[in-house]
Write an enzyme that holds these catalytic residues in place. Structure first.
Site, PDB file in Angstrom:
ATOM      1  N   ALA A  67      10.092  -9.172   1.981  1.00  8.02           N
ATOM      2  CA  ALA A  67      11.071  -9.689   1.034  1.00  8.02           C
ATOM      3  C   ALA A  67      10.494  -9.451  -0.357  1.00  8.02           C
ATOM      4  CB  ALA A  67      11.296 -11.173   1.291  1.00  8.02           C
ATOM      5  N   GLY A 112       9.197  -9.614   5.635  1.00 13.68           N
ATOM      6  CA  GLY A 112      10.601  -9.310   5.954  1.00 13.68           C
ATOM      7  C   GLY A 112      10.766  -7.939   6.598  1.00 13.68           C
ATOM      8  N   GLU A 115       9.956  -8.446  10.146  1.00 13.98           N
ATOM      9  CA  GLU A 115      11.096  -9.190  10.706  1.00 13.98           C
ATOM     10  C   GLU A 115      12.280  -8.257  10.958  1.00 13.98           C
ATOM     11  OE1 GLU A 115      10.562 -11.940   7.475  1.00 13.98           O
ATOM     12  OE2 GLU A 115      10.241 -13.589   8.876  1.00 13.98           O
TER      13      GLU A 115
HETATM   14  N1  CAA Z   1       8.051  -7.276  -3.069  1.00  9.12           N
HETATM   15  C1  CAA Z   1       8.197  -6.726  -4.271  1.00  9.12           C
HETATM   16  N2  CAA Z   1       7.516  -5.619  -4.681  1.00  9.12           N
HETATM   17  C2  CAA Z   1       6.658  -5.084  -3.808  1.00  9.12           C
HETATM   18  C3  CAA Z   1       6.456  -5.612  -2.523  1.00  9.12           C
HETATM   19  C4  CAA Z   1       7.207  -6.749  -2.133  1.00  9.12           C
HETATM   20  N3  CAA Z   1       7.131  -7.317  -0.933  1.00  9.12           N
HETATM   21  N4  CAA Z   1       5.531  -4.855  -1.880  1.00  9.12           N
HETATM   22  C5  CAA Z   1       5.174  -3.889  -2.748  1.00  9.12           C
HETATM   23  N5  CAA Z   1       5.839  -4.020  -3.918  1.00  9.12           N
HETATM   24  C6  CAA Z   1       5.762  -3.201  -5.114  1.00  9.12           C
HETATM   25  C7  CAA Z   1       4.447  -3.476  -5.871  1.00  9.12           C
HETATM   26  O1  CAA Z   1       4.581  -4.617  -6.678  1.00  9.12           O
HETATM   27  C8  CAA Z   1       4.292  -2.197  -6.634  1.00  9.12           C
HETATM   28  O2  CAA Z   1       5.163  -2.230  -7.750  1.00  9.12           O
HETATM   29  P1  CAA Z   1       4.658  -1.613  -9.184  1.00  9.12           P
HETATM   30  O3  CAA Z   1       4.450  -0.150  -8.894  1.00  9.12           O
HETATM   31  O4  CAA Z   1       5.820  -1.872 -10.071  1.00  9.12           O
HETATM   32  O5  CAA Z   1       3.397  -2.330  -9.544  1.00  9.12           O
HETATM   33  C9  CAA Z   1       4.830  -1.131  -5.693  1.00  9.12           C
HETATM   34  O6  CAA Z   1       5.660  -1.837  -4.744  1.00  9.12           O
HETATM   35  C10 CAA Z   1       3.746  -0.424  -4.909  1.00  9.12           C
HETATM   36  O7  CAA Z   1       2.950  -1.418  -4.262  1.00  9.12           O
HETATM   37  P2  CAA Z   1       1.344  -1.449  -4.358  1.00  9.12           P
HETATM   38  O8  CAA Z   1       0.891  -0.888  -5.654  1.00  9.12           O
HETATM   39  O9  CAA Z   1       0.910  -2.837  -4.028  1.00  9.12           O
HETATM   40  O10 CAA Z   1       0.975  -0.438  -3.190  1.00  9.12           O
HETATM   41  P3  CAA Z   1      -0.367  -0.410  -2.322  1.00  9.12           P
HETATM   42  O11 CAA Z   1      -0.338   0.885  -1.569  1.00  9.12           O
HETATM   43  O12 CAA Z   1      -1.557  -0.705  -3.158  1.00  9.12           O
HETATM   44  O13 CAA Z   1      -0.210  -1.625  -1.275  1.00  9.12           O
HETATM   45  C11 CAA Z   1       0.967  -2.998   0.292  1.00  9.12           C
HETATM   46  C12 CAA Z   1       0.813  -1.584  -0.313  1.00  9.12           C
HETATM   47  C13 CAA Z   1      -0.272  -3.345   1.126  1.00  9.12           C
HETATM   48  C14 CAA Z   1       2.192  -2.960   1.181  1.00  9.12           C
HETATM   49  C15 CAA Z   1       1.144  -4.026  -0.844  1.00  9.12           C
HETATM   50  O14 CAA Z   1       2.174  -3.567  -1.715  1.00  9.12           O
HETATM   51  C16 CAA Z   1       1.515  -5.394  -0.375  1.00  9.12           C
HETATM   52  O15 CAA Z   1       0.684  -6.135   0.083  1.00  9.12           O
HETATM   53  N6  CAA Z   1       2.818  -5.764  -0.565  1.00  9.12           N
HETATM   54  C17 CAA Z   1       3.271  -7.098  -0.254  1.00  9.12           C
HETATM   55  C18 CAA Z   1       3.374  -7.329   1.232  1.00  9.12           C
HETATM   56  C19 CAA Z   1       3.821  -8.751   1.509  1.00  9.12           C
HETATM   57  O16 CAA Z   1       3.179  -9.717   1.165  1.00  9.12           O
HETATM   58  N7  CAA Z   1       5.007  -8.877   2.168  1.00  9.12           N
HETATM   59  C20 CAA Z   1       5.570 -10.169   2.516  1.00  9.12           C
HETATM   60  C21 CAA Z   1       6.498 -10.640   1.446  1.00  9.12           C
HETATM   61  S1  CAA Z   1       7.041 -12.306   1.695  1.00  9.12           S
HETATM   62  C22 CAA Z   1       8.277 -12.184   2.853  1.00  9.12           C
HETATM   63  O17 CAA Z   1       8.587 -11.138   3.359  1.00  9.12           O
HETATM   64  C23 CAA Z   1       8.941 -13.496   3.199  1.00  9.12           C
HETATM   65  C24 CAA Z   1       9.855 -13.475   4.341  1.00  9.12           C
HETATM   66  O18 CAA Z   1       9.473 -13.509   5.486  1.00  9.12           O
HETATM   67  C25 CAA Z   1      11.287 -13.502   4.110  1.00  9.12           C
END
Ligand code: CAA
Length: 261
Positions: A67, A112, A115
């Site tokens: 998400a 998400g 999911e």
């Molecule tokens: N939401 C919003 N933006 C996201 C995102 C997310 N879940 N995941 C990645 N992005 C964005 C980053 O902010 C980044 O944006 P910018 O270029 O503008 O800075 C871009 O995507 C690229 O991401 P990274 O630079 O972080 O890429 P990476 O290769 O270094 O890492 C990753 C990849 C490990 C997937 C890392 O992006 C990450 O950990 N993302 C978040 C994963 C996460 O926590 N997901 C769960 C969200 S909560 C949820 O989903 C709740 C639910 O159950 C409903």
């Protein structure tokens, strides 16, 4: 129909492919994307020619990275409730599609995204796929059905371990624990998905629909009730042209031509 954050294509007759298309945010699900997913799933559901839906993510890095964290950061409890309900409703709609839904997990399927993969009937994963429920890193539990579908797919202890540690699972482990049914080289993922879809599209459509329905409903039924459902669906199939065509073709030693009636 044109979508801002999705692509809905039909690569072959009866085969639909839905791509979550926000590569700059690693295909993260915000409210607008969830609304478009609901519309696209409804469009596939209403299409009587649909036989299979494939779901994947745009780009080579992510299926869906979760998400949208930027969109969630300042949410109130009421807004989070509505957001979770919107996500849940998309996952339920996907699961309720009468046709098989295959997730083609091409990269990160986190939060998400995991999911969404769990709401697919099964998953073919690229060797680059990474699954996980990392919500606890953000101070929240999963919110789009992860706790419930993960425990049904991988068992209670594994689900508990994954949702409480946020540990990421690579493709080989995903295959071993049942998160994926097949792992393939990244550049063959779409072809493998299409090949599975073509196999299904050649079968009797009513039989495929009823087989999916029986397995899915069976998850929440006792064995006797589930077997009674199977008997009812089996008997009803003998009132269809597809049953006569399928069995007639076998006995005539020719390929069946199913009409879906
Ligand atoms: N939401 C919003 N933006 C996201 C995102 C997310 N879940 N995941 C990645 N992005 C964005 C980053 O902010 C980044 O944006 P910018 O270029 O503008 O800075 C871009 O995507 C690229 O991401 P990274 O630079 O972080 O890429 P990476 O290769 O270094 O890492 C990753 C990849 C490990 C997937 C890392 O992006 C990450 O950990 N993302 C978040 C994963 C996460 O926590 N997901 C769960 C969200 S909560 C949820 O989903 C709740 C639910 O159950 C409903």
């Amino acid at each position: 129909m044109n979508y801002e954050n999705l692509l809905l294509e039909q690569p072959a007759p009866g085969i639909f492919c839905l791509t979550v298309n926000r590569p700059k945010a690693l295909n993260a699900l915000n409210a607008a994307t969830l609304a478009e997913l609901a519309q696209a799933i409804a469009a596939v559901s209403a299409n009587t020619a649909a036989r299979v839906l494939l779901i994947t993510g745009a780009g080579d890095k992510a299926f869906v990275a979760g998400a949208d964290i930027a969109a969630m950061r300042d949410m109130t409890e009421e807004q989070a409730l509505a957001f979770s309900q919107a996500g849940m409703s998309v996952m339920h709609a996907l699961e309720a599609l009468p046709v098989p839904v295959i997730g083609l997990v091409n990269g990160y399927a986190l939060g998400g995204g995991c999911e969404l993969a769990l709401a697919c009937d099964w998953v073919i994963a690229s060797e680059r796929a990474v699954f996980g429920q990392p919500e606890v890193n953000l101070g929240i539990p999963p919110g789009f059905g992860g706790t419930q579908r993960l425990l049904r797919r991988v068992g209670t202890a594994r689900a508990l371990e994954l949702v409480t540690t946020g540990r990421q699972v690579r493709a080989d482990e995903a295959l071993r624990i049942g998160l994926a049914t097949q792992v393939v080289a990244p550049d063959t993922l779409m072809e493998c998905g299409l090949s599975a879809a073509r196999t299904i599209a050649a079968k009797g459509p009513l039989a495929v629909r009823d087989a999916k329905r029986a397995v899915q409903q069976g998850q929440s039924l006792g064995l006797a009730e589930g077997c009674a459902l199977e008997t009812a669906l089996f008997a009803a199939a003998f009132g269809t042209s597809d049953q006569r065509e399928g069995m007639g073709a076998f006995l005539d030693k020719r390929a069946p031509q199913f009409s879906g009636r």
